[in-house]
Design a protein around this motif. Structure first.
Motif, PDB file in Angstrom:
ATOM      1  N   SER A  38       0.835  -1.196   0.000  1.00 43.78           N
ATOM      2  CA  SER A  38       0.000   0.000   0.000  1.00 43.78           C
ATOM      3  C   SER A  38       0.871   1.247   0.000  1.00 43.78           C
ATOM      4  N   PRO A  41       3.900   2.862  -5.334  1.00 45.10           N
ATOM      5  CA  PRO A  41       3.501   2.730  -6.742  1.00 45.10           C
ATOM      6  C   PRO A  41       4.411   1.778  -7.496  1.00 45.10           C
ATOM      7  N   GLY A 107      -0.442   6.513  -2.536  1.00 47.67           N
ATOM      8  CA  GLY A 107      -0.405   5.696  -3.739  1.00 47.67           C
ATOM      9  C   GLY A 107      -1.044   6.372  -4.929  1.00 47.67           C
TER      10      GLY A 107
END
Length: 656
Positions: A38, A41, A107
């Motif tokens: 989490s 990216p 994210g």
């Protein structure tokens, strides 16, 4: 990709249950490696290449991602095609027309920045630091250390991609990213040489457990889950089984860590070997075979002169004696084979000879005898140690032997050295050694044994050496490590510490490491340095106030103080109702203020640092130079701001 791995049916593809278990374990490891992280990216950059013969576009990320047809969607940052993302420039485009960097908040993709590398550049025009790079560096730090995979700089990338055969030593000023470079090099090597390193193993060695907790999430974020991390003390304790329950004074620790102790131990290990004075008579059936004493003595001397390890030589001796017997058998017309030689080597007379002239050695018992028996120590250290040095390292004889001995960390390293003299220590494929400047020569030898047939990445800063035996020069340290030909790279361009703060800390360099280049910084942060003098009675309250002021800003806060001042500051924070944690206990959603003893600050970083009483930090060390080095470490932990609060006069280099 994870669903595809989870849906694999292996019920009919293996011939036995053992292969099925192995394959299932590999699939489970693959599924684990493909877990989503989490806020992390998958891609952070894009390369648009010039037509060659036709244009190509690649997205660069933390791991390889392919679509349902197996075509790549994201290229692993370690792949050769990704290298221009880190090294291309307008002066050297490396076939790249456009480089795009993506910016994220959590994210979520929130920004991108393009560099057109084919645009002309003037001869005196400097390369600019991008806005996204600056924002990434200044992004508030909470919890463990982050990877720098999206912001690796060209000089860092050159070190990261050094081949697995070469050992690299990185001399890095504070904030130059040397720790991150070492961790990313491990990730790169595991990508480029995965089968080899999976077979031989990798290891990260840090200065203390708090530091290891701080860096423990970097490699998993890059998809590498199987790299062990430890400290030198824990590594040696696990190998030797020694429980460290004692401590050495500075003088004793310095002598025990001296490289001369290696020769003292070598003599001690061999001290029990004696030259035979009686023949060995082997009885086989009705025949008696006699090996004279002078021939046995020659065999013993030959094994000693070869310098092989004690245990290997002890195992070779009965084979040598058996061979001498077989030569006599052949001369007498017999035709013995290998089974006969094995039987002779196990003959009671041969075993008795080996026990008498080449006794077994227990490393821990040997070191205990060496340190507690004055006559034995004098015999083994003659011409090496002085009488005063022998007396300094002597231990009282424990009443119940090895188990009751109060071993120190330096003693455990001596036991590890003795164990290696008896049996070769297994070598790993690659070892990362961080904060290496603080190791003693004997500790370097202990680490070097773990990579004797592999390579190493040595990370450190001579200006931050804070032990009495701190490394004076990398050439000497690398020699003790067993890697004298290692390349030494220097990183001086800082990214973490603001220019004002590093310039203030660099006032100490002429006094602590006059041969080092002064660090520079790519970041200007006006107002990032504040120095406040208060009365002695006001000190604790002023420090608490400075912490609260820092907590009004975004990011982590580290209160660094001399170890002796920590209890008083903890009490002042508690009295003020201010929550705080110890180093290594930080979490993403926990308290933002960490109370850091100066001796544990090395390698850590905080958005804002409050430094309590610099004079106390210096006074907490055995000498002024070591104290100033400890102060240099404390001054360079800040990313956004440093507040120095003092009642005593500042150390002389900072007082101007």
């Amino acid at each position: 990709m994870r669903r595809d791995a989870e849906s694999l049916d292996i019920s009919d593809v293996t011939t036995n249950w053992v292969n099925a278990q192995v394959l299932q374990g590999q699939i489970e490891a693959r599924i684990k490696a493909l877990a989503d992280l989490s806020g992390t990216p998958l891609f952070f950059g894009r390369l648009d290449r010039l037509p060659d013969p036709e244009p190509a576009r690649y997205y660069i990320g933390r791991r390889h991602v392919h679509d349902a047809d197996g075509d790549p969607m994201v290229i692993d940052w370690r792949a050769p095609v990704s290298q221009p993302f880190y090294r291309a420039s307008r002066r050297d485009p490396q076939g790249v027309e456009l480089r795009r960097r993506f910016g994220y908040t959590g994210g979520e993709l929130t920004a991108y920045e393009d560099e057109h590398l084919t645009d002309p550049v003037g001869p005196a025009e400097p390369e600019r630091t991008g806005e996204l790079l600056r924002r990434e560096i200044e992004r508030p730090r909470t919890g463990p250390m982050r990877d720098i995979v999206a912001t690796i700089q060209p000089e860092q990338d050159e070190i990261v991609r050094t081949g697995v055969e070469g050992t690299v030593c990185v001399q890095g000023a504070p904030g130059t990213g040397k720790t991150a470079v070492g961790l990313h090099r491990v990730a790169y090597l595991l990508y480029a040489h995965r089968e080899r390193l999976a077979r031989t193993g990798t290891l990260v060695i840090g200065p203390n457990r708090s530091f290891l907790r701080y860096i423990e999430q970097v490699l998993p974020a890059l998809g590498e889950l199987a790299v062990a991390q430890t400290t030198v003390d824990d590594l040696v304790a696990a190998a030797t089984g020694i429980e460290v329950r004692g401590t050495d004074g500075t003088a004793a620790a310095r002598i025990k860590g001296d490289a001369r102790m290696a020769e003292v131990l070598r003599r001690a290990v061999r001290s029990g070997v004696t030259v035979p004075t009686e023949p060995c008579v082997v009885v086989r059936g009705s025949r008696r075979w006699r090996i004279p004493a002078h021939e046995l003595a020659e065999l013993v001397r030959e094994l000693l002169d070869r310098g092989i390890r004690y245990g290997a030589a002890r195992e070779a001796l009965p084979r040598r004696v058996a061979h001498a017997v077989l030569v006599r058998m052949e001369r007498a017309g017999e035709a013995p084979d290998d089974r006969v030689q094995d039987a002779v080597a196990r003959n009671p007379a041969v075993k008795a000879l080996v026990r008498a002239v080449w006794p077994e050695v227990d490393p821990a018992r040997l070191v205990l005898r060496l340190l507690s028996d004055a006559d034995f120590l004098a015999e083994c250290s003659a011409g090496i140690l002085t009488d005063e040095e022998r007396e300094t390292i002597r231990l009282p004889r424990p009443p119940r032997g090895v188990r009751s001995a109060k071993w120190s960390a330096a003693d455990a390293v001596l036991v590890d050295e003795a164990a290696d003299l008896v049996r070769r220590t297994p070598s790993l494929g690659h070892v990362v050694l961080d904060e290496a400047q603080d190791l003693s020569p004997m500790q370097y030898r202990a680490v070097g044994r773990r990579c004797s047939t592999g390579s190493a990445t040595v990370l450190g800063d001579l200006a931050q050496g804070t032990t009495p035996w701190a490394t004076a020069a990398w050439a000497e340290a690398l020699s003790h490590l067993g890697k004298p030909d290692a390349a030494v790279e220097e990183l001086t361009r800082g990214f973490r510490v603001p220019r004002e703060v590093i310039a203030y800390a660099s006032r100490l360099l002429p006094h602590i490491a006059p041969g080092l280049s002064e660090a520079t910084s790519v970041r200007d942060a006006p107002g990032s340095l504040r120095v406040r003098a208060v009365g002695a009675a006001e000190l604790d309250g002023a420090v608490v106030a400075a912490c609260r002021e820092a907590l009004e800003r975004e990011g982590s806060v580290g209160l660094i103080a001399a170890d002796a001042r920590v209890p008083a500051l903890a009490a002042a924070l508690d009295a003020a109702g201010q929550a705080h944690v110890s180093p290594g206990a930080e979490t993403d959603d926990g308290a933002r203020l960490t109370l850091v003893p100066a001796t544990l600050a090395k390698g850590l970083e905080y958005d804002h640092v409050v430094l309590d009483e610099p004079a106390a930090v210096v006074a907490g060390e055995p000498d002024e130079r070591t104290g100033l080095r400890r102060l240099y470490v404390a001054l360079t932990r800040a990313v956004s701001g440093l507040a120095v609060v003092h009642a005593a006069p500042l150390p002389r280099p900072l007082s101007r």
